[in-house]
Design a protein around this motif. Structure first.
Motif, PDB file in Angstrom:
ATOM      1  N   VAL A   2       0.759  -1.094   0.067  1.00 60.08           N
ATOM      2  CA  VAL A   2       0.064  -0.112   0.035  1.00 60.08           C
ATOM      3  C   VAL A   2       0.750   1.371  -0.201  1.00 60.08           C
ATOM      4  CG1 VAL A   2      -1.728   1.269   1.215  1.00 60.08           C
ATOM      5  CG2 VAL A   2      -1.785  -1.337   1.115  1.00 60.08           C
ATOM      6  N   ILE A   3       0.704   2.214  -1.150  1.00 62.11           N
ATOM      7  CA  ILE A   3       1.164   3.421  -1.093  1.00 62.11           C
ATOM      8  C   ILE A   3       0.318   4.751  -0.618  1.00 62.11           C
ATOM      9  CG2 ILE A   3       2.616   4.985  -2.558  1.00 62.11           C
ATOM     10  CD1 ILE A   3       3.461   2.258  -4.154  1.00 62.11           C
ATOM     11  N   LEU A  12       3.451   0.550   3.135  1.00 66.79           N
ATOM     12  CA  LEU A  12       3.126  -0.771   4.189  1.00 66.79           C
ATOM     13  C   LEU A  12       3.177  -1.897   3.187  1.00 66.79           C
ATOM     14  CD1 LEU A  12       0.621   0.783   6.352  1.00 66.79           C
ATOM     15  CD2 LEU A  12       2.943   0.559   6.943  1.00 66.79           C
ATOM     16  N   GLN A  13       3.676  -2.951   3.670  1.00 68.18           N
ATOM     17  CA  GLN A  13       3.441  -4.320   3.201  1.00 68.18           C
ATOM     18  C   GLN A  13       2.414  -4.952   4.042  1.00 68.18           C
ATOM     19  OE1 GLN A  13       7.102  -6.307   2.123  1.00 68.18           O
ATOM     20  NE2 GLN A  13       6.303  -8.305   2.643  1.00 68.18           N
ATOM     21  N   ILE A  14       1.364  -5.322   3.581  1.00 70.12           N
ATOM     22  CA  ILE A  14       0.338  -6.069   4.246  1.00 70.12           C
ATOM     23  C   ILE A  14       0.335  -7.586   3.777  1.00 70.12           C
ATOM     24  CG2 ILE A  14      -2.030  -6.368   4.768  1.00 70.12           C
ATOM     25  CD1 ILE A  14      -2.109  -3.356   4.193  1.00 70.12           C
ATOM     26  N   GLU A  15       0.620  -8.408   4.361  1.00 70.19           N
ATOM     27  CA  GLU A  15       0.446  -9.897   4.076  1.00 70.19           C
ATOM     28  C   GLU A  15      -0.674 -10.738   4.698  1.00 70.19           C
ATOM     29  OE1 GLU A  15       4.284 -12.234   4.284  1.00 70.19           O
ATOM     30  OE2 GLU A  15       5.234 -10.212   4.553  1.00 70.19           O
ATOM     31  N   ARG A  30       7.007  -2.381   7.150  1.00 65.09           N
ATOM     32  CA  ARG A  30       7.423  -1.428   6.269  1.00 65.09           C
ATOM     33  C   ARG A  30       8.554  -2.513   5.491  1.00 65.09           C
ATOM     34  NH1 ARG A  30       5.854   3.320   6.644  1.00 65.09           N
ATOM     35  NH2 ARG A  30       5.249   4.141   8.734  1.00 65.09           N
ATOM     36  N   PRO A  31       8.141  -2.418   4.163  1.00 59.30           N
ATOM     37  CA  PRO A  31       9.131  -3.111   3.213  1.00 59.30           C
ATOM     38  C   PRO A  31      10.375  -2.552   3.053  1.00 59.30           C
ATOM     39  CG  PRO A  31       7.680  -2.053   1.927  1.00 59.30           C
ATOM     40  CD  PRO A  31       7.156  -1.719   3.404  1.00 59.30           C
ATOM     41  N   TYR A  32      11.603  -3.434   2.604  1.00 52.83           N
ATOM     42  CA  TYR A  32      12.898  -3.277   2.346  1.00 52.83           C
ATOM     43  C   TYR A  32      13.041  -3.488   1.132  1.00 52.83           C
ATOM     44  CZ  TYR A  32      14.141  -3.106   7.484  1.00 52.83           C
ATOM     45  OH  TYR A  32      13.946  -2.740   8.738  1.00 52.83           O
ATOM     46  N   GLU A  33      14.060  -2.647   0.595  1.00 50.67           N
ATOM     47  CA  GLU A  33      14.664  -2.867  -0.819  1.00 50.67           C
ATOM     48  C   GLU A  33      16.048  -3.121  -0.771  1.00 50.67           C
ATOM     49  OE1 GLU A  33      15.398  -0.438  -4.991  1.00 50.67           O
ATOM     50  OE2 GLU A  33      15.520   0.901  -3.227  1.00 50.67           O
ATOM     51  N   LEU A  34      16.471  -4.425  -1.331  1.00 52.03           N
ATOM     52  CA  LEU A  34      17.798  -4.770  -1.372  1.00 52.03           C
ATOM     53  C   LEU A  34      18.689  -3.914  -2.402  1.00 52.03           C
ATOM     54  CD1 LEU A  34      19.300  -7.196   0.056  1.00 52.03           C
ATOM     55  CD2 LEU A  34      19.038  -8.635  -1.787  1.00 52.03           C
ATOM     56  N   GLU A  35      19.777  -3.531  -1.626  1.00 52.68           N
ATOM     57  CA  GLU A  35      20.694  -2.453  -2.581  1.00 52.68           C
ATOM     58  C   GLU A  35      22.215  -3.197  -2.423  1.00 52.68           C
ATOM     59  OE1 GLU A  35      20.640   1.467  -1.410  1.00 52.68           O
ATOM     60  OE2 GLU A  35      18.181   1.685  -1.714  1.00 52.68           O
ATOM     61  N   TYR A  80      11.780   1.267   2.932  1.00 50.86           N
ATOM     62  CA  TYR A  80      10.984   2.432   2.390  1.00 50.86           C
ATOM     63  C   TYR A  80      10.398   2.933   3.533  1.00 50.86           C
ATOM     64  CZ  TYR A  80      11.290  -0.051  -2.257  1.00 50.86           C
ATOM     65  OH  TYR A  80      11.484  -0.812  -3.320  1.00 50.86           O
ATOM     66  N   ASP A  81      11.120   4.107   3.990  1.00 48.71           N
ATOM     67  CA  ASP A  81      10.564   4.774   5.154  1.00 48.71           C
ATOM     68  C   ASP A  81      10.869   6.010   5.203  1.00 48.71           C
ATOM     69  OD1 ASP A  81       9.680   5.325   7.525  1.00 48.71           O
ATOM     70  OD2 ASP A  81      10.656   3.669   8.691  1.00 48.71           O
ATOM     71  N   PRO A  82      10.079   6.968   4.843  1.00 45.25           N
ATOM     72  CA  PRO A  82      10.519   8.330   4.678  1.00 45.25           C
ATOM     73  C   PRO A  82      10.766   8.973   5.984  1.00 45.25           C
ATOM     74  CG  PRO A  82       7.889   8.038   4.582  1.00 45.25           C
ATOM     75  CD  PRO A  82       8.777   6.612   4.650  1.00 45.25           C
ATOM     76  N   ARG A  83      10.386   8.210   7.303  1.00 46.62           N
ATOM     77  CA  ARG A  83      10.625   8.940   8.640  1.00 46.62           C
ATOM     78  C   ARG A  83      11.907   8.610   9.002  1.00 46.62           C
ATOM     79  NH1 ARG A  83       5.113   6.473  10.997  1.00 46.62           N
ATOM     80  NH2 ARG A  83       5.079   5.443   8.945  1.00 46.62           N
ATOM     81  N   CYS A  84      12.720   7.930   8.232  1.00 45.27           N
ATOM     82  CA  CYS A  84      14.209   7.760   8.529  1.00 45.27           C
ATOM     83  C   CYS A  84      14.920   8.924   7.637  1.00 45.27           C
ATOM     84  CB  CYS A  84      14.949   6.623   7.440  1.00 45.27           C
ATOM     85  SG  CYS A  84      16.538   6.441   7.699  1.00 45.27           S
TER      86      CYS A  84
END
Length: 122
Positions: A2-3, A12-15, A30-35, A80-84
């Motif tokens: 959800v964006i 948010l990631q909802i499973e 909160r989902p993560y991106e692998l970099e 993916y967290d704009p609060r960071c």
């Protein structure tokens, strides 16, 4: 996933167990991106590398990518967290990655940025 339609930033990631409409309580995270992140040899007398982890990121591991040349890829999970709001990177030393001596400077670095395909980590 959800964006936030208003800002486009909150994600948010909802499973839901059993898929959409399935029984059970959904898990929200909160989902993560692998970099692929930057690294550099520590010294010619060491097999270690210094790794820079992005703000709010977590070290995942490293792998040697095969192909035209064997490149070293260091991986971090970045939320993916704009609060960071932090801009501070974290440094980490990882041992037993590069060979000893001057040949370590010729070990290719994998491309930086988001990882679409994950190779097996050692």
């Amino acid at each position: 996933m959800v964006i936030d339609a208003y800002s486009g930033h909150d994600v948010l990631q909802i499973e839901v167990p059993g898929g959409c409409g399935g029984p059970g309580t959904p898990a929200i995270s909160r989902p993560y991106e692998l970099e692929s992140v930057p690294w550099s040899p520590v010294s010619q007398s060491s097999t270690a590398i210094a790794v820079r982890i992005p703000a709010c990121g977590v070290y995942v591991g490293w792998t040697e990518l095969t192909g035209t040349s064997s490149a070293i890829q260091v991986q971090a999970a970045v939320p993916y967290d704009p609060r960071c709001r932090s801009t501070a990177t974290d440094s980490r030393i990882v041992d037993l990655v590069v060979p000893l001596g001057p040949s370590q400077n010729t070990v290719p670095h994998a491309a930086l940025g988001g990882i679409d395909h994950l190779d097996v980590l050692p």
